[in-house]
Design a protein around this motif. Sequence first.
Motif, PDB file in Angstrom:
ATOM      1  N   THR A 153       0.813  -1.221   0.000  1.00  0.00           N
ATOM      2  CA  THR A 153       0.000   0.000   0.000  1.00  0.00           C
ATOM      3  C   THR A 153       0.844   1.267   0.000  1.00  0.00           C
ATOM      4  N   ALA A 154       1.864   1.328   0.873  1.00  0.00           N
ATOM      5  CA  ALA A 154       2.676   2.545   0.987  1.00  0.00           C
ATOM      6  C   ALA A 154       3.431   2.839  -0.309  1.00  0.00           C
ATOM      7  N   VAL A 155       3.972   1.803  -0.935  1.00  0.00           N
ATOM      8  CA  VAL A 155       4.723   1.983  -2.186  1.00  0.00           C
ATOM      9  C   VAL A 155       3.784   2.399  -3.316  1.00  0.00           C
ATOM     10  N   VAL A 156       2.658   1.708  -3.437  1.00  0.00           N
ATOM     11  CA  VAL A 156       1.697   2.026  -4.497  1.00  0.00           C
ATOM     12  C   VAL A 156       1.199   3.457  -4.351  1.00  0.00           C
ATOM     13  N   GLU A 157       0.916   3.875  -3.134  1.00  0.00           N
ATOM     14  CA  GLU A 157       0.444   5.241  -2.883  1.00  0.00           C
ATOM     15  C   GLU A 157       1.434   6.266  -3.414  1.00  0.00           C
ATOM     16  N   GLN A 158       2.725   6.037  -3.170  1.00  0.00           N
ATOM     17  CA  GLN A 158       3.754   6.965  -3.639  1.00  0.00           C
ATOM     18  C   GLN A 158       3.922   6.913  -5.159  1.00  0.00           C
ATOM     19  N   LEU A 159       3.867   5.726  -5.725  1.00  0.00           N
ATOM     20  CA  LEU A 159       4.012   5.601  -7.179  1.00  0.00           C
ATOM     21  C   LEU A 159       2.912   6.355  -7.916  1.00  0.00           C
ATOM     22  N   VAL A 160       1.693   6.283  -7.368  1.00  0.00           N
ATOM     23  CA  VAL A 160       0.562   6.959  -8.002  1.00  0.00           C
ATOM     24  C   VAL A 160       0.606   8.459  -7.743  1.00  0.00           C
ATOM     25  N   SER A 161       0.825   8.858  -6.487  1.00  0.00           N
ATOM     26  CA  SER A 161       0.801  10.288  -6.141  1.00  0.00           C
ATOM     27  C   SER A 161       1.934  11.061  -6.802  1.00  0.00           C
ATOM     28  N   ARG A 162       3.060  10.398  -7.049  1.00  0.00           N
ATOM     29  CA  ARG A 162       4.185  11.068  -7.710  1.00  0.00           C
ATOM     30  C   ARG A 162       4.121  10.987  -9.229  1.00  0.00           C
ATOM     31  N   GLY A 163       3.082  10.337  -9.742  1.00  0.00           N
ATOM     32  CA  GLY A 163       2.915  10.256 -11.190  1.00  0.00           C
ATOM     33  C   GLY A 163       3.898   9.327 -11.872  1.00  0.00           C
ATOM     34  N   LEU A 164       4.480   8.387 -11.111  1.00  0.00           N
ATOM     35  CA  LEU A 164       5.461   7.468 -11.691  1.00  0.00           C
ATOM     36  C   LEU A 164       4.792   6.300 -12.416  1.00  0.00           C
ATOM     37  N   VAL A 165       3.577   5.975 -12.006  1.00  0.00           N
ATOM     38  CA  VAL A 165       2.859   4.841 -12.597  1.00  0.00           C
ATOM     39  C   VAL A 165       1.429   5.269 -12.924  1.00  0.00           C
ATOM     40  N   HIS A 166       1.042   5.078 -14.177  1.00  0.00           N
ATOM     41  CA  HIS A 166      -0.313   5.401 -14.620  1.00  0.00           C
ATOM     42  C   HIS A 166      -1.090   4.149 -15.033  1.00  0.00           C
ATOM     43  N   ASP A 167      -0.387   3.034 -15.224  1.00  0.00           N
ATOM     44  CA  ASP A 167      -1.030   1.766 -15.558  1.00  0.00           C
ATOM     45  C   ASP A 167      -0.054   0.631 -15.240  1.00  0.00           C
ATOM     46  N   PHE A 168      -0.478  -0.591 -15.472  1.00  0.00           N
ATOM     47  CA  PHE A 168       0.357  -1.752 -15.143  1.00  0.00           C
ATOM     48  C   PHE A 168       1.691  -1.718 -15.886  1.00  0.00           C
ATOM     49  N   ALA A 169       1.653  -1.306 -17.144  1.00  0.00           N
ATOM     50  CA  ALA A 169       2.857  -1.333 -17.977  1.00  0.00           C
ATOM     51  C   ALA A 169       3.963  -0.444 -17.404  1.00  0.00           C
ATOM     52  N   ASP A 170       3.568   0.653 -16.748  1.00  0.00           N
ATOM     53  CA  ASP A 170       4.563   1.579 -16.191  1.00  0.00           C
ATOM     54  C   ASP A 170       5.428   0.925 -15.120  1.00  0.00           C
ATOM     55  N   LEU A 171       4.916  -0.119 -14.483  1.00  0.00           N
ATOM     56  CA  LEU A 171       5.710  -0.815 -13.455  1.00  0.00           C
ATOM     57  C   LEU A 171       7.014  -1.338 -14.046  1.00  0.00           C
ATOM     58  N   TYR A 172       6.955  -1.758 -15.310  1.00  0.00           N
ATOM     59  CA  TYR A 172       8.106  -2.400 -15.937  1.00  0.00           C
ATOM     60  C   TYR A 172       9.113  -1.397 -16.501  1.00  0.00           C
ATOM     61  N   ASP A 173       8.791  -0.109 -16.377  1.00  0.00           N
ATOM     62  CA  ASP A 173       9.736   0.937 -16.760  1.00  0.00           C
ATOM     63  C   ASP A 173      10.482   1.493 -15.547  1.00  0.00           C
ATOM     64  N   LEU A 174      10.091   1.074 -14.356  1.00  0.00           N
ATOM     65  CA  LEU A 174      10.739   1.570 -13.137  1.00  0.00           C
ATOM     66  C   LEU A 174      12.145   1.002 -13.024  1.00  0.00           C
ATOM     67  N   ASN A 175      13.046   1.784 -12.440  1.00  0.00           N
ATOM     68  CA  ASN A 175      14.415   1.308 -12.214  1.00  0.00           C
ATOM     69  C   ASN A 175      14.785   1.469 -10.746  1.00  0.00           C
TER      70      ASN A 175
END
Length: 267
Positions: A153-175
Motif C-alpha cells: 500500500t505505501a509503495v503504491v500510494e507513492q508511485l501513483v501520487s508522484r505520477g510514476l505509474v499510470h497503468d500496469f505497464a509503467d511498473l516495468y519501466d521503473l528502475n
Amino acid sequence: TAHHPRWAIAFKFAAQQAVSRVLAINISVGRTGALTPTADLEPVRITGVTVSRASLHNEDEIRRKDIRVGDQVLVERAGDVIPQVVRVLLEARPADSLPFSMPTHCPACHTLAYRPVGEAVARCPNAACPAQLRERLLHYGSRRAMDIDGLGTAVVEQLVSRGLVHDFADLYDLNVPTLAELERLAKKSATNLFEAIAHSRKRGLARLLFGLGIRHVGERGAAVLARRYHTITALATASTEELAATHEIGPVIAESVFQFFANEENQ
C-alpha cells in the motif's frame, strides 16, 4: 469453485453480537470504480477481535436498514470473520438524525458517478481515477496474481501520487534509482522490488488475466480462458460469441472480456 469445495458442508455457530455506534459513513473506491459505503464504528470487542469498521455494501442496503450517522447499531462478524451491521436500535436514535445520502460524485477524482441499470452499486467511470489505479495495482501485485513482493500500500500510494505509474505497464519501466527515492525504500529494498517486478513476467497468462482485474473474471475464469486461448493476442481478438461458447464462460463474462480488450487504453 476457486473458493469453495462443492462436496463439503460446514456447520457454523450463531454469530456473537455487540452494540456500537456509527461515528461516520465514508465512501471507498474499488478497482472497478465501485463506490462502497463503510461505517466507522465505536470500537467494540466481538469474539476476541476489536471491530471499528464495517462495510455497508451499497446504497440500497443503507436505505433498507435505515442506517444513519449517530445511530446505535447491533454488530456481528458474519461467519465470525467479516464485520456487518445487523440492525439499527431505533429506540436509541438521536432526535436530530438525518438519512444518509450517497455522494453524486467520486470522492477521489470528483467525476460524476453513475449507477448501471439493474445494479446495486454506483461507480466512478473515470479510468484514470487515482483511487481505482491504486486498488488495481495492489490487486495486480497480489500473491494470487503477479505476486510482486514489496508492492504494498505505501509503495503504491507513492508511485501513483508522484505520477510514476499510470497503468500496469509503467511498473516495468521503473528502475532501482527511481524506486530508491521512495520513502521507506533503501537501495536494497528498491533492488528487491525491481527484481520482483522483473520476475513477474514469468507468471503465465492465467495469473496475468486475473491480475488485470477484468470485471467478472476471477481466478477460475482466468485459468479457463488461458487454457482455451493460450496467448493474450488470441484472447484479445476473440469475438463475444466465440468467448461465450467457451465452456464455463457465460455471456456476462464474455461481454466483459470483449469490452476490456476493445478499450484502447487497455490495449
